[in-house]
Motif scaffolding. Sequence first.
Motif, PDB file in Angstrom:
ATOM      1  N   SER A 171      16.450  16.133  26.723  1.00  0.00           N
ATOM      2  CA  SER A 171      17.552  17.090  26.644  1.00  0.00           C
ATOM      3  C   SER A 171      18.393  17.124  27.917  1.00  0.00           C
ATOM      4  O   SER A 171      19.613  17.303  27.853  1.00  0.00           O
ATOM      5  N   THR A 172      17.756  16.950  29.082  1.00  0.00           N
ATOM      6  CA  THR A 172      18.521  16.926  30.338  1.00  0.00           C
ATOM      7  C   THR A 172      19.478  15.750  30.368  1.00  0.00           C
ATOM      8  O   THR A 172      20.631  15.878  30.803  1.00  0.00           O
ATOM      9  N   TYR A 231      14.357  11.991  33.740  1.00  0.00           N
ATOM     10  CA  TYR A 231      13.182  11.881  32.879  1.00  0.00           C
ATOM     11  C   TYR A 231      11.957  12.305  33.669  1.00  0.00           C
ATOM     12  O   TYR A 231      12.000  12.404  34.895  1.00  0.00           O
ATOM     13  N   PRO A 232      10.845  12.572  33.025  1.00  0.00           N
ATOM     14  CA  PRO A 232       9.633  12.981  33.728  1.00  0.00           C
ATOM     15  C   PRO A 232       9.164  11.902  34.695  1.00  0.00           C
ATOM     16  O   PRO A 232       9.554  10.736  34.570  1.00  0.00           O
ATOM     17  N   GLY A 240      12.688   9.579  28.106  1.00  0.00           N
ATOM     18  CA  GLY A 240      12.846  10.379  26.903  1.00  0.00           C
ATOM     19  C   GLY A 240      13.997   9.951  26.011  1.00  0.00           C
ATOM     20  O   GLY A 240      13.830   9.758  24.802  1.00  0.00           O
ATOM     21  N   TYR A 242      22.420  16.499  28.125  1.00  0.00           N
ATOM     22  CA  TYR A 242      23.324  17.467  28.761  1.00  0.00           C
ATOM     23  C   TYR A 242      24.198  16.779  29.805  1.00  0.00           C
ATOM     24  O   TYR A 242      25.405  17.028  29.877  1.00  0.00           O
ATOM     25  N   VAL A 283      18.512  15.726  21.991  1.00  0.00           N
ATOM     26  CA  VAL A 283      18.535  17.180  22.179  1.00  0.00           C
ATOM     27  C   VAL A 283      17.226  17.804  21.712  1.00  0.00           C
ATOM     28  O   VAL A 283      16.717  18.761  22.310  1.00  0.00           O
ATOM     29  N   LEU A 284      16.665  17.269  20.649  1.00  0.00           N
ATOM     30  CA  LEU A 284      15.429  17.818  20.087  1.00  0.00           C
ATOM     31  C   LEU A 284      14.213  17.543  20.962  1.00  0.00           C
ATOM     32  O   LEU A 284      13.177  18.197  20.815  1.00  0.00           O
ATOM     33  N   SER A 285      14.328  16.576  21.874  1.00  0.00           N
ATOM     34  CA  SER A 285      13.215  16.219  22.744  1.00  0.00           C
ATOM     35  C   SER A 285      13.317  16.965  24.076  1.00  0.00           C
ATOM     36  O   SER A 285      14.354  16.937  24.730  1.00  0.00           O
ATOM     37  N   SER A 286      12.243  17.608  24.472  1.00  0.00           N
ATOM     38  CA  SER A 286      12.257  18.326  25.750  1.00  0.00           C
ATOM     39  C   SER A 286      12.393  17.367  26.926  1.00  0.00           C
ATOM     40  O   SER A 286      12.886  17.739  27.985  1.00  0.00           O
ATOM     41  N   TYR A 287      11.966  16.124  26.739  1.00  0.00           N
ATOM     42  CA  TYR A 287      12.054  15.140  27.807  1.00  0.00           C
ATOM     43  C   TYR A 287      13.444  14.523  27.923  1.00  0.00           C
ATOM     44  O   TYR A 287      13.812  14.009  28.975  1.00  0.00           O
TER      45      TYR A 287
END
Length: 359
Positions: free
Chosen positions: A266-267, A338-339, A194, A270, A260-264
């Motif tokens: 954001s972790t 990441y996923p 991501g 952080y 940050v805007l990507s759900s993939y």
Amino acid sequence: MTITPPLPPFTYPVSWGPDMSPTHQAVWNVKVALAYFLIGLGSMISVVSSVDDAKIAIPTSGGEQMSIKEISKFKLGIGLTSLVSLILGLVFLVLDAGKPATAWEIFTYGLEYGRWESWMFLGTIFLSVLLLLVLIYDGIWLGSFVKIFSRINSWYIVKTKMFSIRYVLIALIIIFGILSASYGGVLFSQTNIGLWRNPIIVLLFPVSGLSSAAAFGLTLTLLIKDKSVRDYNLLLWSKIDLFAEISEAVLIVLFLYIGVLSSYASTSVYEVLFGRYSVYFWVLVVTIGLTIPMLLEILLHRLSPAMYKYIVVIITILVIVGAVALRYYVVIASAYFYPPLSPFTPTQLQFPWGTCWGE
């Protein structure tokens, strides 16, 4: 054990299952960070020096001959720095490949099966061409000290019938230097990770390389004894470094903001800003690599020239620390979050010449 490359069409798995195994996580380590730092440094320092060379027009005789002797030491230092950095960058990439003895097969495999869509293959081509161009560049400036290279030196810095040929070399170094510094960012942006799948990383790699190159060029200006020539180059390289650092800071902010805007991603953001890597990021990248060097650049021209040699070396060391840390903590370390997808898309998977990903 010999690895036989599969025949087209290529089929690769694109999922590691629910978890990525530690053996595959280990691929993203400091060797990759060092490789792309060195490639960025070696590529962009040759680009900046070549752009500056476009203004060099030394007559066959006159008072500027002493100046060209002085600048030759500096330019040769630039060329050797570029050459060594590029070679070491390639060495680290090969060592990270898992089976260095078969790394050369990236050429034969890519050419045989027409893998032009892979930036691994293209990046190798870019770096190989740039290495050849830098060797010629080193020979040009070595010509000021070694007679055997004097002929190639003469058409580059003396206005003869062949003087215009130097602009061809300058253009080629600029083109392949920028391509070599950028290809790592393009390659990373093609992945399924991501935070990496971010268009800003394509600009971040060469701009960070430009900052490192300008900082290293600052230190190399100390080789110049002629005060007027040294002051000119100090001003030139320090300005480039300052603007590159400002641009790098802006790109890092954009890079993380898009993450940050990507759900993939954001972790990963952080972990870099507030989690596992936050202390290293804020200290090594933001403070040591960007803030302090920018303040020192501004201070540089307000000090006595006698103090330059101390402040210039400090700037170079801090920028290099920050550049390596950037590649590790923002780019490499974030690979762990990441996923459960393969880091490489089917068209960007490494060639099966021996890496963990290709086996």
